[in-house]
Scaffold this active site. Structure first.
Site, PDB file in Angstrom:
ATOM      1  CB  CYS A   1       0.682   6.631  11.422  1.00 13.96           C
ATOM      2  SG  CYS A   1       1.005   6.275   9.673  1.00 13.96           S
TER       3      CYS A   1
ATOM      4  NE  ARG B   1      -4.467   4.827  15.120  1.00 12.20           N
ATOM      5  CZ  ARG B   1      -5.627   4.564  13.461  1.00 12.20           C
ATOM      6  NH1 ARG B   1      -6.003   5.640  14.415  1.00 12.20           N
ATOM      7  NH2 ARG B   1      -4.995   5.683  12.676  1.00 12.20           N
TER       8      ARG B   1
ATOM      9  CD1 TRP C   1       0.611  -0.228   9.205  1.00 10.30           C
ATOM     10  CD2 TRP C   1      -0.160   0.428   7.363  1.00 10.30           C
ATOM     11  NE1 TRP C   1      -0.457  -1.887   8.356  1.00 10.30           N
ATOM     12  CE2 TRP C   1       0.086  -0.606   7.359  1.00 10.30           C
ATOM     13  CE3 TRP C   1      -0.086   1.390   6.385  1.00 10.30           C
ATOM     14  CZ2 TRP C   1      -0.800  -1.315   6.013  1.00 10.30           C
ATOM     15  CZ3 TRP C   1      -0.284   0.619   5.177  1.00 10.30           C
ATOM     16  CH2 TRP C   1      -0.315  -0.622   4.746  1.00 10.30           C
TER      17      TRP C   1
ATOM     18  CG  ASN D   1      -1.396   9.405  11.454  1.00 10.19           C
ATOM     19  OD1 ASN D   1      -0.761   9.463  11.414  1.00 10.19           O
ATOM     20  ND2 ASN D   1      -3.332   9.219  12.512  1.00 10.19           N
ATOM     21  N   GLY D   2      -1.704  10.058   6.965  1.00  6.63           N
ATOM     22  CA  GLY D   2      -2.076   9.997   5.739  1.00  6.63           C
ATOM     23  C   GLY D   2      -1.274  10.444   4.731  1.00  6.63           C
TER      24      GLY D   2
ATOM     25  CD  GLU E   1     -16.212 -11.450   8.467  1.00  6.55           C
ATOM     26  OE1 GLU E   1     -15.912 -11.377   7.663  1.00  6.55           O
ATOM     27  OE2 GLU E   1     -15.758 -10.945   9.525  1.00  6.55           O
TER      28      GLU E   1
ATOM     29  CE  LYS F   1     -12.111 -11.200  10.950  1.00  8.58           C
ATOM     30  NZ  LYS F   1     -12.969  -9.877  10.193  1.00  8.58           N
TER      31      LYS F   1
ATOM     32  CD  GLU G   1      -8.884  -9.744   8.654  1.00 10.10           C
ATOM     33  OE1 GLU G   1      -9.731 -10.096   9.413  1.00 10.10           O
ATOM     34  OE2 GLU G   1      -8.811  -8.173   9.191  1.00 10.10           O
TER      35      GLU G   1
ATOM     36  CG  HIS H   1     -20.902 -22.558 -12.159  1.00 13.51           C
ATOM     37  ND1 HIS H   1     -21.276 -23.102 -13.526  1.00 13.51           N
ATOM     38  CD2 HIS H   1     -21.985 -22.508 -11.297  1.00 13.51           C
ATOM     39  CE1 HIS H   1     -22.202 -23.472 -13.280  1.00 13.51           C
ATOM     40  NE2 HIS H   1     -23.285 -23.395 -11.838  1.00 13.51           N
TER      41      HIS H   1
ATOM     42  CE  LYS I   1     -10.200  -2.030  14.534  1.00 15.12           C
ATOM     43  NZ  LYS I   1     -11.418  -3.493  14.391  1.00 15.12           N
TER      44      LYS I   1
END
Ligand code: F6R
Length: 619
Positions: free
Chosen positions: A2, A27, A74, A100-101, A491, A495, A498, A514, A614
């Site tokens: 948010c 964000r 969000w 926010n939170g 990574e 990427k 995402e 394995h 973000k």
């Protein structure tokens, strides 16, 4: 996550708020809203969807007021909807709140407020704040906010207005960032620096339990008990163009191409007369001399940078090093002591789990070093020492330049500790620094080639899309590597998943037998990192095994590799020759570009992928 914006001055608040919210779009959000006071009347507009939906709704009826607050949401509590979007109001529509939170005790508060007759219209935790403020209001909004927040458990950054106190915004924070932007005859409140950069570069970072009241020409801060607090303003050195696309189609692409310059700048700033210097580091050399072990703690991409950090630190600083994800570290019983250096890595410096991990480490007496990108962020401020990556604003949700900047800082921290602990000779250190500088120049060369020449990664992405459809959408990616490039396998996979929503996993190549090799048939595309290294031959064996089972292979090798031609792989990507230890800085570039072009082929929203934010300021 948010975003909060607030404006008080002489301009139309609506225009300023919409602009500020647009600067925080990166964000990630699912709805947006504003509340503006005009002639002692409160106007609230909020809509599910992108900011444009809200702007279209407001278009015919521009609100004229000059005091207002705005929010991009969000969803955490309650689905994305017009009703759940912020601002939220009290029963009489006099008070508006953005938040926010997460308010952890909101159900309890809501029941007792309902019993007292308050009417709720949303499913959010935030609405309780508006009703609590209403309950405590007796003519002074600051006072009412102070009383209300005493009852909140959880995390919050809030901005509040009351229609009878036009020209005033009250803000408060606990474990969620909030800043005040200082203008001339106008002031701002925001959760993020980019929100105010169009108007001012002068900010005050609020601290936990601060309650701020701003008018167009005053800023007054007090703590939760009402004691006056003084906070020094800081000047933001970014400019707004750094937060713009500058001709690139996406922020992610721009940020990938900035990486060579970011690493070169880090070198320029931190290496003086052949020696690593960290001016802002408050941790004493004696602490680096006495520590017995290092624990690196981070989330997501920053965690992958930490994994690489372990290889580099153990190789040259010779200190045992463990790496943990913040969400695990904070809830287990980690064996860390005053002899442990805990390194918290975070681009935003606000990730809730990393902040909690930092506090846990401090509680256990560890020395805590933060590696952060955002100046003045909570993690940077609470750590014993901080090294800033100075990568500039990273806007794309998928982290790229912050990652390479974090890697660069890990090399430098290693050289720094190696000098202090004498684990590398002065001439050895000079050679390492020389190779590191060479690598940074090669990053720019490689990026230059991708920028100007034929972009093979875009072509591979096209091929993949065709293959994906041919295989009835069953195709996916595996990334394999060994040693210092193993974190890059993780990574690369992160990427890709995402931003293209295609399944992708990274493994240490030695783990294939394995379990993961059971996945290999003709469906997966396997990206193998087989650059010049001490495990090169082992990677070739892995390549053979995958080929024998029908996997489509993209192999990243060092320029001039002749051997790979004999292995009949599908696609080869070359990176310039550099010592294995520094190769992650180069290898990650084609991995990022591959993810980018695959997402582009599939037509996804690259800079704001679904469900992601973000900066993850809630657990
Ligand atoms: C991935 C990504 C995330 C972040 C993670 C930690 O592209 O951006 O995985 O790396 O959320 O964020 P910071 O570094 O801000 O703590």
């Amino acid at each position: 996550m948010c975003g909060i914006a607030g404006y008080v001055g002489d301009k139309d608040a609506q225009g300023v708020l919409l602009k500020s919210l647009s600067r925080m779009e990166y964000r990630g959000y699912d709805s947006a809203g504003i509340a503006v006071i005009e002639d002692r009347r409160m106007f609230v507009a909020k809509k599910k969807g992108k900011l444009k939906v809200l702007a279209d709704e407001l278009c015919p009826n521009q609100i004229k007021g000059t005091t207002g607050i705005g929010h991009s949401r969000w969803a955490t509590h309650g689905v994305p909807s017009d009703a759940n979007a912020h601002p939220h109001c009290d029963c009489k529509g006099k008070i508006a709140v953005v938040h926010n939170g997460i308010i952890e005790n909101y159900l309890e508060l809501k029941s007792s407020l309902k019993r007292e007759g308050h009417k709720f219209i949303s499913e959010t935790d935030t609405e309780v704040i508006a009703h609590l403020i209403e309950k405590f209001y007796s003519g002074d909004i600051t006072e009412a906010v102070r009383k209300a927040i005493k009852l909140l458990h959880g995390s919050y950054a809030i901005a509040v207005i009351h229609k009878d106190e036009q020209g005033k915004i009250v803000g408060a924070r606990l474990d969620s960032p909030l800043i005040v932007g200082l203008g001339k005859g106008e002031n701002f409140i925001a959760s993020d620096v980019p929100a105010i950069l169009d108007y001012t570069h002068k900010v005050i970072y609020l601290d936990n339990n601060d309650v701020v009241t701003i008018t167009k020409d005053s800023v007054a801060i007090q703590n939760i008990t009402g004691r006056i607090i003084h906070r020094k303003p800081s000047v933001i050195k970014w400019n707004i163009s750094q937060a713009e696309k500058c001709g690139y189609k996406h922020f992610m692409l721009k940020e990938i191409f900035e990486q060579g310059d970011v690493v070169e700048k880090i070198i320029d700033e931190r290496i003086r007369d052949g020696r690593v210097e960290f001016d802002e580091l408050k941790i004493k050399e004696s602490d680096f001399r006495r520590i017995k072990n290092i624990t690196i703690v981070a989330c997501g991409t920053a965690y992958h940078a930490g994994l690489t950090g372990k290889y580099v630190i153990e190789e040259h600083a010779k200190i045992p090093c463990t790496v943990d994800t913040s969400s695990e570290f904070r809830y287990r019983n980690p064996v860390v002591t005053k002899d442990t250096l805990v390194i918290i890595v975070s681009q935003s410096g606000e990730t809730a789990d990393s902040l909690a991990a930092l506090r846990e480490a401090k509680r256990r007496g560890c020395v805590v070093l933060a590696i952060c990108n955002v100046l003045g962020s909570s993690i940077a401020r609470e750590a014993n020492g901080v090294i800033y990556t100075h990568a500039g604003p990273e806007i794309a949700v998928a982290s790229t330049k912050a990652y390479t900047a974090q890697l660069a800082i890990f090399y430098l921290v290693t050289f720094y500790i190696a000098r202090i602990r004498k684990t590398v000779s002065p001439s050895g250190l000079k050679a390492l620094i020389r190779e590191f500088k060479k690598c940074a120049a090669l990053m720019n060369e490689l990026l230059g080639e991708y920028r100007s020449g034929y972009n093979m990664l875009a072509a591979y992405a096209q091929e993949f899309k065709k293959y994906y459809h041919l295989k009835h959408n069953k195709s996916y990616f595996l990334y394999l590597a060994r040693n210092v490039n193993y974190p890059n396998a993780l990574e690369g996979a992160l990427k890709l998943k995402e931003i293209s929503y295609i399944s992708a996993e990274g493994y240490p190549a030695g783990e294939m037998k394995h379990g993961p090799i059971a996945l290999i048939d003709e469906n997966p595309w396997v990206v193998c990192i087989a650059v010049k290294s001490k495990t090169y031959d082992k990677m070739l064996s892995n390549i053979q095994e995958i080929k024998a089972r029908g996997g489509i292979m993209i192999v990243i090798v060092t320029e001039g590799d002749k051997e790979i031609m004999h292995h009949n792989v599908n696609y080869v990507i070359e990176i310039p020759s550099v010592e294995e230890l520094f190769s992650p800085l180069l290898v990650v570039i084609p991995l990022q570009l591959l993810a980018y072009y695959v997402a582009l082929e599939f037509g996804y929203d690259i800079d704001q992928p679904r469900n992601l934010a973000k900066s993850v300021t809630v657990e």
